[in-house]
Design an enzyme around this catalytic site. Structure first.
Site, mmCIF file in Angstrom:
data_model
loop_
_atom_site.group_PDB
_atom_site.id
_atom_site.type_symbol
_atom_site.label_atom_id
_atom_site.label_comp_id
_atom_site.label_asym_id
_atom_site.label_seq_id
_atom_site.Cartn_x
_atom_site.Cartn_y
_atom_site.Cartn_z
ATOM 1 N N TYR A 1 0.682 -1.297 0.727
ATOM 2 C CA TYR A 1 0.020 0.099 -0.363
ATOM 3 C C TYR A 1 0.849 1.023 -0.241
ATOM 4 O O TYR A 1 1.522 1.208 1.075
ATOM 5 C CB TYR A 1 -0.428 -0.059 1.025
ATOM 6 C CG TYR A 1 -1.402 1.274 1.887
ATOM 7 C CD1 TYR A 1 -2.979 1.417 0.623
ATOM 8 C CD2 TYR A 1 -1.790 2.075 2.039
ATOM 9 C CE1 TYR A 1 -3.847 2.704 0.491
ATOM 10 C CE2 TYR A 1 -2.802 3.515 2.313
ATOM 11 C CZ TYR A 1 -3.921 3.584 1.855
ATOM 12 O OH TYR A 1 -4.329 4.535 1.331
ATOM 13 N N ASP B 1 9.219 2.975 -0.177
ATOM 14 C CA ASP B 1 7.761 3.368 0.225
ATOM 15 C C ASP B 1 8.852 3.027 2.037
ATOM 16 O O ASP B 1 8.159 1.759 1.886
ATOM 17 C CB ASP B 1 6.878 2.922 -0.099
ATOM 18 C CG ASP B 1 6.013 3.181 1.106
ATOM 19 O OD1 ASP B 1 5.804 4.215 1.815
ATOM 20 O OD2 ASP B 1 4.303 3.642 0.435
ATOM 21 N N LYS C 1 4.562 9.308 8.746
ATOM 22 C CA LYS C 1 4.082 9.199 9.998
ATOM 23 C C LYS C 1 4.859 9.725 10.943
ATOM 24 O O LYS C 1 5.215 10.490 11.168
ATOM 25 C CB LYS C 1 4.217 7.154 9.689
ATOM 26 C CG LYS C 1 2.941 6.531 9.032
ATOM 27 C CD LYS C 1 2.329 5.552 9.776
ATOM 28 C CE LYS C 1 1.932 5.042 8.128
ATOM 29 N NZ LYS C 1 0.344 4.670 7.844
#
Ligand code: PMP
Length: 430
Positions: free
Chosen positions: A144, A239, A267
Site C-alpha cells: 500500500y 516506501d 508517520k
C-alpha cells in the site's frame, strides 16, 4: 467492555461521515464490536469515553514511536504555535528536519515535504516517470502506497481489509501502466523487466511490508530489486512511510543495506501531525519544481508545527540508541509469547516481525506474500481482536495491518497482551 459512548459516537458519526470515519479501517468492518471512542492517550496507553483503558498497539497507525504525548514533542509544538501556525514561506524548521533526514538516510540528498504518504508516493512516481521518460511502474500485491489512482491496484491496508480489488472511480487508463507482482519474488521482477524493461519507470516497494500485516523481505529480494532496476535504468522507490526511523534510525534501507534512488517518509517524521516526504538522489530531486520542471506543490507543505514535532521525535531517537534496542527486545518478547501460546493451543500461526512492527497471522504457517496472508483465518483474528479489546488491548482491527510498539511499552504491557492472546487461542475452537 463498556461501549455506550462509543456506540453513540458511531451513530452520530455515521450520519455525517461516510461509514462514520475519515479512513476506512477505523470503522472495524473486519472485526466484531464498536471502535472505542478514544479521548486521551499517554505513553503506550489510551483511555476511551466509556472509561476503558487500553494498551495501544495502533499508535495512530505508526507515528507515535515515542508513545502518546512525549513531553519533548509537546514542548516543540507549543513553542511553534506561540509564533504562528503557517506562513506560506520556508521556515528554518523545514531545513532542520530535511537536514536530519539527509544525515540519517544515506541515499537521500534532498527532501520535499508534503502532507501525507499518499502525496509522497504520487509525487515520487511522477518524478520517476519524468526522469526516465517511461510510464510503466511495478508494485507488489499487498503493498500500500496511499490512495493515488495508479497505486491502488491489488493494494493492502483498507483495500485488503474490505476485500475490494481496487476502487470504482479509478479509470482503467490510470492503472494500465501498473504491473503488480508478488512480494518476495525477485525472479518475477526480473522476468517482467526482460519483457518490457525499457518501458518501466519505477519499482515501488515497502522494504518491510506492513499493509498486508507485517511481512519481512527475504534475503535477496531488496538486493535483487536494486540490481534489476540499476541494470534497466528504472528508479527504485522505497516506501519507508512506515519503516522510516522506525525499524532503524536510517530506515529499512540501513537495516538491509540497500540504497534506493528515492524514498518516501511519513508517520514518525511528523510525530502524529500530517506530514509526508519524498527524497533521494540530488539529480532526481533537482527535477522538482521550481528547480526543475516536475510540478508538485502544497499550501500546508512543511507545516511549522508538524516540522517542530518531527524534529523533536528524531532528536529523541537519535540521542539514545538504546531506544531501538528496547523496541527490538519488546518485539522479540511479544513474538516469542505469541509463538509459544499458539504452539500450546495447537493453533497454526506465523508471526511476521521486524523490530517494532509485528503481526501474528492465524491459521497459516508461512507469510511471505499477499497470496499467503490472504489465507489467514480472518474470522479467528476477529474473535481474537474482540477478546483483546475486552481485556484492554487495542490492536489494529485487521489481519492486514501491522501493529506497532513504542519506546513507552513495558514488559508488563507485552505480557498482558500475550496472556490474553493465549487465553483466547486456547478457548476458541479452531
Ligand atoms: N505508504 C505506506 C507504506 C503506508 O503505510 C501508508 C499509510 N498507512 C501510506 C503510504 C499512505 O500514507 P497516508 O495515509 O499518510 O496517505
Amino acid at each position: 467492555m463498556r461501549d455506550g459512548n462509543a456506540r453513540a459516537l458511531r451513530e452520530r458519526a455515521e450520519r455525517v461521515l461516510p461509514g462514520g470515519v475519515d479512513s476506512p479501517v477505523r470503522a472495524y468492518r473486519a472485526v466484531p464490536g464498536v471502535p472505542p471512542h478514544i479521548v486521551r492517550g499517554e505513553g503506550a496507553h489510551v483511555v476511551d469515553a466509556d472509561g476503558n483503558e487500553f494498551i495501544d498497539f495502533v499508535l495512530a497507525y505508526g507515528p507515535h514511536i515515542l508513545g502518546h504525548q512525549p513531553p519533548e514533542v509537546l514542548a516543540a509544538v507549543r513553542a511553534q504555535l506561540e509564533c504562528g501556525i503557517a506562513y506560506g514561506h520556508t521556515v528554518e524548521l523545514e531545513v532542520e528536519l530535511a537536514e536530519r533526514i539527509v544525515d540519517a538516510v544515506a541515499s537521500v540528498d534532498m527532501v520535499r515535504f508534503v502532507t501525507s504518504g499518499t502525496e509522497a508516493a504520487m509525487s515520487a512516481i511522477r518524478l520517476a516517470r519524468a526522469a526516465t521518460g517511461r510510464d510503466r511502474i511495478v508494485k507488489f500485491a499487498g503493498g500500500y502506497h496511499g490512495h493515488a489512482d495508479a497505486l491502488l491496484a491489488e493494494a493492502g491496508s483498507g483495500i485488503a481489509t474490505l476485500g475490494i480489488p481496487g476502487s470504482p472511480g479509478v479509470p482503467a487508463a490510470a492503472v494500465e501502466d501498473t504491473i503488480v507482482l508478488p512480494y518476495n519474488a525477485p525472479a518475477a521482477v526480473a522476468a517482467v523487466f526482460e519483457r518490457e524493461g525499457e518501458q518501466i519507470a519505477a519499482v515501488i516497494v515497502e522494504p518491510v511490508a506492513g499493509n498486508m500485516g507485517c511481512v519481512p523481505p527475504e534475503a535477496g529480494f531488496l538486493d535483487g530489486l536494486r540490481d534489476i532496476t540499476s541494470k534497466w535504468g528504472a528508479v527504485l522507490v522505497f516506501d519507508e512511510v512506515m519503516t522510516g526511523f522506525r525499524v532503524a534510525y536510517g530506515g529499512a534501507q540501513s537495516l538491509y543495506g540497500v540504497r534506493p534512488d528515492l524514498s518516501l517518509f511519513g508517520k514518525v517524521i511528523g510525530g502524529g501531525l500530517p506530514v509526508g516526504a519524498y527524497g533521494g538522489r540530488r539529480d532526481l530531486m533537482e527535477q522538482i519544481a521550481p528547480s526543475g520542471p516536475v510540478y508538485q506543490a502544497g499550501t500546508l507543505s512543511g507545516s511549522p508545527p508538524a516540522m517542530a514535532a518531527g524534529i523533536a521525535v528524531l532528536d529523541v531517537l537519535r540521542a539514545d540508541a538504546s531506544l531501538y534496542a528496547r523496541m527490538e527486545r519488546l518485539g522479540q518478547r511479544l513474538q516469542k509469547g505469541f509463538e509459544t501460546a499458539a504452539r500450546r493451543a495447537a493453533v497454526a500461526c506465523t508471526v511476521g516481525r521486524v523490530g517494532s512492527m509485528i503481526t501474528p497471522f492465524l491459521g497459516i504457517e508461512e507469510a511471505r506474500s499477499f497470496d499467503d496472508v490472504k489465507h489467514a483465518d480472518r474470522e479467528r483474528f476477529g474473535r481474537l481482536h474482540a477478546a483483546w479489546l475486552e481485556s484492554g488491548v487495542l490492536w489494529p482491527p485487521s489481519q492486514f495491518e501491522t501493529a506497532f510498539l513504542s519506546t513507552t511499552h513495558s514488559d508488563e504491557d507485552v505480557d498482558r497482551t500475550v496472556e490474553s492472546f493465549a487465553r483466547t487461542l486456547s478457548s476458541v475452537s479452531v
